[in-house]
Every structure is written in C-alpha cells, then in structure tokens.
Design a protein around this motif. Structure first.
Motif, PDB file in Angstrom:
ATOM      1  N   LEU A  92       0.746  -1.222  -0.016  1.00  0.00           N
ATOM      2  CA  LEU A  92       0.107   0.064  -0.068  1.00  0.00           C
ATOM      3  C   LEU A  92       0.984   1.295  -0.240  1.00  0.00           C
ATOM      4  CD1 LEU A  92      -2.913   0.573   0.047  1.00  0.00           C
ATOM      5  CD2 LEU A  92      -2.823   0.933   2.532  1.00  0.00           C
ATOM      6  N   SER A  93       2.011   1.264   0.974  1.00  0.00           N
ATOM      7  CA  SER A  93       2.910   2.263   0.646  1.00  0.00           C
ATOM      8  C   SER A  93       3.728   2.444  -0.557  1.00  0.00           C
ATOM      9  CB  SER A  93       3.993   2.289   1.889  1.00  0.00           C
ATOM     10  OG  SER A  93       3.303   2.295   3.019  1.00  0.00           O
ATOM     11  N   TRP A  94       3.882   1.418  -1.320  1.00  0.00           N
ATOM     12  CA  TRP A  94       4.656   1.475  -2.408  1.00  0.00           C
ATOM     13  C   TRP A  94       3.533   2.073  -3.625  1.00  0.00           C
ATOM     14  CZ3 TRP A  94       3.953  -0.639  -7.506  1.00  0.00           C
ATOM     15  CH2 TRP A  94       5.260  -0.353  -8.325  1.00  0.00           C
ATOM     16  N   GLN A  95       2.415   1.818  -3.263  1.00  0.00           N
ATOM     17  CA  GLN A  95       1.095   2.325  -4.419  1.00  0.00           C
ATOM     18  C   GLN A  95       1.156   4.054  -4.002  1.00  0.00           C
ATOM     19  OE1 GLN A  95      -1.948   4.020  -3.954  1.00  0.00           O
ATOM     20  NE2 GLN A  95      -2.454   3.769  -6.008  1.00  0.00           N
ATOM     21  N   GLY A  96       1.227   4.112  -2.882  1.00  0.00           N
ATOM     22  CA  GLY A  96       1.173   5.750  -2.631  1.00  0.00           C
ATOM     23  C   GLY A  96       2.518   6.344  -2.930  1.00  0.00           C
ATOM     24  N   ALA A  97       3.698   5.944  -2.932  1.00  0.00           N
ATOM     25  CA  ALA A  97       5.036   6.335  -3.261  1.00  0.00           C
ATOM     26  C   ALA A  97       4.806   6.451  -4.894  1.00  0.00           C
ATOM     27  CB  ALA A  97       6.165   5.551  -2.963  1.00  0.00           C
ATOM     28  N   MET A  98       4.351   5.500  -5.532  1.00  0.00           N
ATOM     29  CA  MET A  98       4.287   5.490  -6.844  1.00  0.00           C
ATOM     30  C   MET A  98       3.320   6.657  -7.417  1.00  0.00           C
ATOM     31  SD  MET A  98       2.943   2.368  -9.474  1.00  0.00           S
ATOM     32  CE  MET A  98       1.404   2.336  -8.633  1.00  0.00           C
ATOM     33  N   THR A  99       2.486   6.878  -6.719  1.00  0.00           N
ATOM     34  CA  THR A  99       1.387   7.918  -7.114  1.00  0.00           C
ATOM     35  C   THR A  99       1.927   9.530  -6.543  1.00  0.00           C
ATOM     36  OG1 THR A  99       0.119   7.659  -5.487  1.00  0.00           O
ATOM     37  CG2 THR A  99      -0.453   6.410  -7.716  1.00  0.00           C
ATOM     38  N   GLY A 100       2.872   9.450  -5.796  1.00  0.00           N
ATOM     39  CA  GLY A 100       3.428  10.379  -4.980  1.00  0.00           C
ATOM     40  C   GLY A 100       2.577  11.034  -3.986  1.00  0.00           C
ATOM     41  N   LYS A 101       1.753  10.182  -3.368  1.00  0.00           N
ATOM     42  CA  LYS A 101       0.978  10.658  -2.249  1.00  0.00           C
ATOM     43  C   LYS A 101       1.706  10.648  -0.869  1.00  0.00           C
ATOM     44  CE  LYS A 101      -3.351   9.437  -4.194  1.00  0.00           C
ATOM     45  NZ  LYS A 101      -4.368   8.473  -4.547  1.00  0.00           N
ATOM     46  N   ASN A 102       2.782   9.747  -0.786  1.00  0.00           N
ATOM     47  CA  ASN A 102       3.676   9.769   0.417  1.00  0.00           C
ATOM     48  C   ASN A 102       5.105   9.721  -0.197  1.00  0.00           C
ATOM     49  OD1 ASN A 102       4.409   7.360  -0.362  1.00  0.00           O
ATOM     50  ND2 ASN A 102       3.166   6.334   1.112  1.00  0.00           N
ATOM     51  N   ASN A 103       5.904  10.240   0.606  1.00  0.00           N
ATOM     52  CA  ASN A 103       7.329  10.270   0.559  1.00  0.00           C
ATOM     53  C   ASN A 103       8.369   9.001   0.847  1.00  0.00           C
ATOM     54  OD1 ASN A 103       9.387  11.912  -0.389  1.00  0.00           O
ATOM     55  ND2 ASN A 103       9.768  13.117   1.547  1.00  0.00           N
ATOM     56  N   ARG A 104       7.767   8.129   0.794  1.00  0.00           N
ATOM     57  CA  ARG A 104       8.491   6.792   1.099  1.00  0.00           C
ATOM     58  C   ARG A 104       9.387   6.498  -0.132  1.00  0.00           C
ATOM     59  NH1 ARG A 104       6.048   2.728   4.335  1.00  0.00           N
ATOM     60  NH2 ARG A 104       8.138   1.695   3.873  1.00  0.00           N
ATOM     61  N   SER A 105      10.503   5.686   0.197  1.00  0.00           N
ATOM     62  CA  SER A 105      11.090   5.275  -0.923  1.00  0.00           C
ATOM     63  C   SER A 105      10.726   3.940  -1.252  1.00  0.00           C
ATOM     64  CB  SER A 105      12.832   5.141  -0.505  1.00  0.00           C
ATOM     65  OG  SER A 105      13.043   4.156   0.476  1.00  0.00           O
ATOM     66  N   ARG A 106      11.081   3.706  -2.591  1.00  0.00           N
ATOM     67  CA  ARG A 106      10.543   2.244  -3.060  1.00  0.00           C
ATOM     68  C   ARG A 106      11.295   1.281  -2.428  1.00  0.00           C
ATOM     69  NH1 ARG A 106      10.188   5.765  -7.415  1.00  0.00           N
ATOM     70  NH2 ARG A 106       8.194   6.128  -8.126  1.00  0.00           N
ATOM     71  N   LEU A 107      12.723   1.401  -2.149  1.00  0.00           N
ATOM     72  CA  LEU A 107      13.613   0.422  -1.490  1.00  0.00           C
ATOM     73  C   LEU A 107      13.151   0.403  -0.008  1.00  0.00           C
ATOM     74  CD1 LEU A 107      16.139  -1.225  -1.664  1.00  0.00           C
ATOM     75  CD2 LEU A 107      17.342   0.491  -0.682  1.00  0.00           C
ATOM     76  N   GLY A 108      12.579   1.261   0.579  1.00  0.00           N
ATOM     77  CA  GLY A 108      12.149   1.028   2.073  1.00  0.00           C
ATOM     78  C   GLY A 108      10.917   0.135   2.002  1.00  0.00           C
TER      79      GLY A 108
END
Length: 178
Positions: free
Chosen positions: A135-151
């Motif tokens: 779910l966080s990866w989806q948010g990082a992909m769309t720019g809704k959160n600032n998580r790194s994909r590696l994280g």
C-alpha cells in the motif's frame, strides 16, 4: 502468560479476519484509480503527464491485492519458508496450559517455546506489514507519500520473514553460543 498469549491470539484472529476485507478494499481503490488515470490520460488536465505508467501499475496492484494470499505464499516459498498463506480462514490457536513455556535444556528451548506461543500473532503481523508495504509502494508511486521504493521492498521482506517466526527464531538462535 496464558492471558497475554490468549489476548494476542485473539488479536491475531481479528486481524486475520479483517485482512481480506482490507485487501479487497485496496484492490477496488487501485482498480478505480487506475481506470480513472487511464481515462485522464486523454484529458488536457492529465495528472500523470510525467508518469504515464502509474495508472497501469495501479491496475496491476489491484490484482496484487486481490490475490494477496497467493503473492505472500509465493514470496514465502522464494524465501525458503514452508508457509501456505490463506486469507479465507483463521485457525485460532490457544495457549496449552500443560506445557510450560520455560522448558527444555536451556534458554534456547525456552525462547523457542515462547516464540511458538506467539507464532500466530507474528504471522498475522507479518501479513499486515507486507500489506502496508504494498500500500505504501502504491502511495509512493502516485506521489501521495514520500516513502522510498527500497524502503517498501525492505518492509515487504520483513513481513514475509515474519510469516514463519519459529524457523527464523531457530536460525537466529543457531548463531548464539550454547
């Protein structure tokens, strides 16, 4: 200890009953946002001008969430864990009063017994950790959160590792001197 084990097993059962619902809600959300993104690519106010692959990846993530139990099972097999993940049923396990958690020949056996008692909680927690990683990866992909994909990948890996806590505890304890 019996009360704590039973309480955490009840939390695990509740979490394992709610996880399929969360997966299907996330799958519906990803599918709707993916379809909307594909439709928006033809519009002049396209929010994905610089990232045209995001709606298609969202559709793929809808499939990941819809088949989340199979994704976790395949990930666990890739990690050489003998785990079959099923989101259809929860098999509640309780504390067995006849077995003392501090038994065996030393601290290794005692730690393994405690991990066995809390195994169901760790398994459910691991599935939720993996769910929130995707779910966080989806948010990082769309720019809704600032998580790194590696994280997100590291978080998903930790969730998969937690699916079989007894095997991982045995592996960790193999490095401790006797």
């Amino acid at each position: 200890m019996e009360g704590l084990v039973n309480f955490l097993n009840d939390l695990a059962v509740g979490g394992s009953w709610f996880l399929p619902t969360a997966c299907y809600i996330a799958a519906s959300y990803c599918f709707i946002t993916g379809a909307w993104g594909i439709w928006q690519q033809r519009q002049p106010q396209n929010p994905y001008v610089d990232r045209p692959w995001v709606p298609y990846a969202s559709i793929v993530l809808a499939g990941v969430f819809a088949a989340f139990d199979r994704i976790l099972t395949k990930s666990a097999h890739s990690a050489n864990l003998d785990v079959q993940v099923s989101l259809n049923s929860a098999s509640p396990t309780g504390y067995t009063g006849g077995v003392s958690p501090i038994s065996g020949t030393g601290p290794h056996d005692a730690i393994i017994e405690v991990v066995k008692d809390f195994a169901m909680f760790f398994e459910t927690f691991g599935a939720w950790v993996a769910f929130f990683a995707v779910l966080s990866w989806q948010g990082a992909m769309t720019g809704k959160n600032n998580r790194s994909r590696l994280g997100c990948i590291c978080q998903f890996t930790l969730g998969v590792i937690l699916l079989n806590p007894v095997k991982e505890a045995n592996w960790l304890l193999s490095y401790w001197p006797n």
